[in-house]
Design a protein around this motif. Sequence first.
Motif, PDB file in Angstrom:
ATOM      1  N   ASN C  31     -29.071  -2.029 -27.472  1.00  0.00           N
ATOM      2  CA  ASN C  31     -28.475  -2.360 -26.186  1.00  0.00           C
ATOM      3  C   ASN C  31     -29.457  -3.132 -25.317  1.00  0.00           C
ATOM      4  N   THR C 103     -20.952  -2.175 -25.061  1.00  0.00           N
ATOM      5  CA  THR C 103     -21.764  -1.007 -25.440  1.00  0.00           C
ATOM      6  C   THR C 103     -20.914   0.256 -25.417  1.00  0.00           C
ATOM      7  N   SER C 107     -19.147   1.864 -29.218  1.00  0.00           N
ATOM      8  CA  SER C 107     -20.107   2.934 -29.477  1.00  0.00           C
ATOM      9  C   SER C 107     -19.753   3.746 -30.720  1.00  0.00           C
TER      10      SER C 107
END
Lengths: 165, 111, 616
Positions: C31, C103, C107
Amino acid sequence: MDALLFLTFAGIAVLCAINLVLQTHPISSALSLVGVMGSLAVLYLLLGGAFIAAVQLIVYAGAVMVLFLFVIMLLNAQAERTTSKSAMRAWVSVPLLFTFVILLASLIIQRAPAGAAVKFGEFTGGSVANVGRALFTTYLLPFEVTSILILIAILGAVVLARKEI
Amino acid sequence: MPPELTQLLPASVPLSWYLVLSAILFSLGIAGFLFRRNIITVFMSIELMLNAVNLTFVAFSYHLKQVDGHIFSFFVMVVAAAEAAVGLAIILTVFKNRATLEIDEVSSMKL
Amino acid sequence: MHQLWLIPAFPLIGFLINGIAGRRMSKTAVNVAAIGSVLLSFLWVLKVLAGLGSLEDAYIERYFTWIQSGIVDVSFDFAVDRLSAVMLLVVTGIGLLIHIYATGYMSHEGGYYRFFAYMNLFMFFMLTLVLAANFLVLFVGWEGVGLCSYLLIGFYFHKKSAGDAGKKAFVVNRIGDFGFSLAMFLILVTFGSLDFARVFEKVGPMAVEHQAGVITLICLLLLVGATGKSAQLPLYVWLPDAMEGPTPVSALIHAATMVTAGVYMVARSAPLFNHAPIALEVVAIVGLLTAVMAATIGLTQYDIKKVFAYSTVSQLGYMFLGLGVGAYDAGIFHVMTHAFFKALLFLGAGSVIHALAGEQDLRMMGGLRKKIPVTFLTLFCAAIAIAGVPPFSGFMSKDAILLAAHHHHPWMYWVGVVTAGMTAFYVFRAIFMCFFGTYRGTAHPHESPLSMTGPLAVLALLSLGGGYLDVPHYLAPMFGGEHAPHETSLVVISVLAGAAGILLALLFYVIKPGLADALSRLAGKLYTLIYNKYFVDELYDAVIVHPTRDGSRALLWKGFDLGIIDGVVNGAGSLARTIGGGLRHMQSGYIRRYAAWVVVGAIVLLAAAAGMGGAR
C-alpha cells in the motif's frame, strides 16, 4: 652501402628460414632460427631501432631460443621420419604458398608508400631513452598489464609441467 | 669495397623491400607449420611468423618516424616469451602423456 | 527546470518496487509503495503547476534525442500547457483516490501486489501520454495504457470470460492503433516532424481544407485511433466487456482516464482538426451516434456495471460531439466532470458489489438505502450530477457541449437533449432498482470500510461542485474560436429533459414497479434488439471474425503456414544438414590441416584486396 647490408642480412635471414623448414632435426631448425633472429636484429639497427635490436638478441635469440633448445634436449627429440603423405602434402602446399607470397608481395608493391626509402641514420627515435619514455608514459597501462600476463604465464607453465597431469 | 659496386647499388633501400622480406619470412613460417610434423619445429615456425610481423612494425615505425612501432614489437616479444613458456610446458605435458612429438598423432580435436 | 520527468517517474518506481519485490512484501508495504508513489506524483504536479504560474505558453522540457534517422528526428520531450495541466490534475487526483479505494476493495483478493503494480504502471504510461511533447512519445503512453488495460481486464485470469475480454480489448484497440500509426507516418511525411509545436506551427499558415485533402486524411486516421481507445462507434464493443476487471480498474481506466485519452488526443491535435472541417464533422457525428446508441442500450441492462459502462460510452460520445462542433474546451471540461462522477458511479457500484459479496445483477438488489447509507448518498450525488440537474457539475459541462452543438447544427442539439433524458432515466433506474423497494437478494449487506467510503465522499463533493472550476474559460485561449451565446431557453429544455428522465424512472421503478416489464413486453422485438445490444457483437462475429478466421485457416494456416513457412523452415534445416555433412570432413582434427584452411582463407582475402586495388 645500405643496400649491400640489407641484401646481405636479408639473404641470410631467408636462407636460414628455408633451412628451418627443410631440416628434419629440431636442433638444426632451432639453430637456423637463431640465425634468422640475429640477422633481423641487424635489420632493426638499420631501421634505427637500437633498443629493439638489443632486445631481439637478448630475449629472443638468447632466452627464448635457449628455452627451445632445453626442451628439445630434455625430450630427446629425434629427426622426423619421412612418410608417404609428405610428398602429397608438398604438392598441395607449395603452390598454395607461392600464390600467397606472390599476392602479398604484389599488394605490398602496389600499395606501399611511393618513394619511401630507408637510409641508415635518418631516424634515431628507437633509442633506449625514447622507447623508455613512451613505455612509461603513453603505454604505461599496457606495460603494467604485461607484467600480469607474464605472471599468469609463469603460473601456467608451473601447473602444466607438474607430474600429475 | 670497389667504387663501381657502390654505384651499382642504390644508396638507400625502398621501404617495400623490407615489407617483401617480411612477407617471405612469414610465408616460410607457414611452410614450416605445414611441412614439419615435429611439434617443436612447428612452434618455432610460429616464432618465425611473429618475427616477420615485428619487422613490418619496425619498418613502418621508421617510415612514420614514430617510436610506437618499436613499442608494439616489444609487446609482441613479451607475448612471445610468455607463449613460449606456456607452449613448451604444454609440449612437455603432451610428451609425458603420449610419448610422441608427432603433431598428427595429437588429433583428438575432431568429432 | 521543473523536472517534469519526476511526475511519471514516481509511479514507475512504485511499479518496480511492487512488481519485483511485492510478492514478499506485506500488504501495508505494498500500500505504501503504491499510494505513496501516486501521492508524490500528485504533489509534484501541484508543485510544478504552482511554479509555472498562468501557463500562457506551453512549457517544454527536452531530455534526449531518441531516434535520428533520415528525416525522422524524434526527441524525448515532455511539455505542459493548460490542456495537459487539467489532464494531469484529473489523472493524478482521481488516480490517488482510486488507489486508496482499491486498498479496501481488493483487500480480500489474491494477487494484491500484482494489482497495484499494474495500477502504478498504468499511472506511469497515462502520465507519459499526457506529458508527451510529440506524437511518438504520446504513442508510447497510448500503447502502454492499452497494455495495462489488457493486463487489468484480465486480472482474474483464471476466469475465461476475463481473459477473453482482455484479448477483445487488445485486438479492438489494435485496429485503432493501426490508424494512429498511419496518421503518424503521414504527419511525418507531410510536416517532416512529429513534434506538436513544429507540426502546429507548420499547419498554421496552410489553407483550411474544405475539400478532403491530406490533413483531412490525417485527422480521420487520428479519429480511427481515438475511436479505438475511447470506445466510439464502431470500435466501442470492447468497453462493456472490459467490466470483467476489478471495479477500481473500471473506474480508473475504463471511465475516468484511459478512455478519455482519445478525447485528449483529438483536443491536442486541434490545430490539425481546425484545418479539416470535414473530419470535424465526422467526429461530431460519430460522437452523437455513439451517445444515442449506447444510451439506448444502457436503458435495458441489468448488470450494474454494464449500465455504467454503456453510460461511459455514451458520455464519451458527448465529448466527441463537443470536439466535433469545435468546442474543445467544453469537451475537455466534460472529460473532467465525467471523471469525477463516473469514477464515483463505478466506485459506488463497487461498494455495492462489495457489500453484496460480488452480486452485480440489479434484479437481485433493492432496498439497500438503509443498509449502506454512505454508498447510497454518494451514488445519489453522482446520479444527479450525470443527469444534468443544475447547478451540479454534469449540468455545467453537458450544457456547454449542447449549446455549442446547437450553434453548429440545431438537430445535433435535439438529439443530444433526447440522449440527456435517456441518461437521466437509466442512471436513476439503476439507483432506484438498487436502493429502493424491497431487498431481493440473499447476501447480508454491510457498509464498506473507511478506505472506500472516504474516496467516495471526496468524489461526491467534486461531482457536486466540480462544475464551478471554470475549465472552459481557462482553456479558451488555447483553442480560440467563437463561443456559443448563452440561450436560457435551450438550457431550460435540456434540464427539463433530464427531469423527465428522472421522473419516468421514478414512476417505472418506485411508484409502479410492474410498468417497466409491461412496457418492455409491449415493445417486443425492439426491446429484444436493444437488450441484446443491437446484436453488434454477433454482427461483428458473423461479418468480420468468422470470415477472417475461416480464411486464415484455409489460406494462411493450411496454405501459407504449412506449405510455405514450414517448407522453408524444414528446407533450411535439411540444407544446413547437407552442407554440414560436407563441411564436417574439414574438421579432421589435424592442426596442420586447419592451418592450411586458414591459409586458403587468407589467400581469398588477399585476392579480394588485390582485386579492389584499382579503386584506391
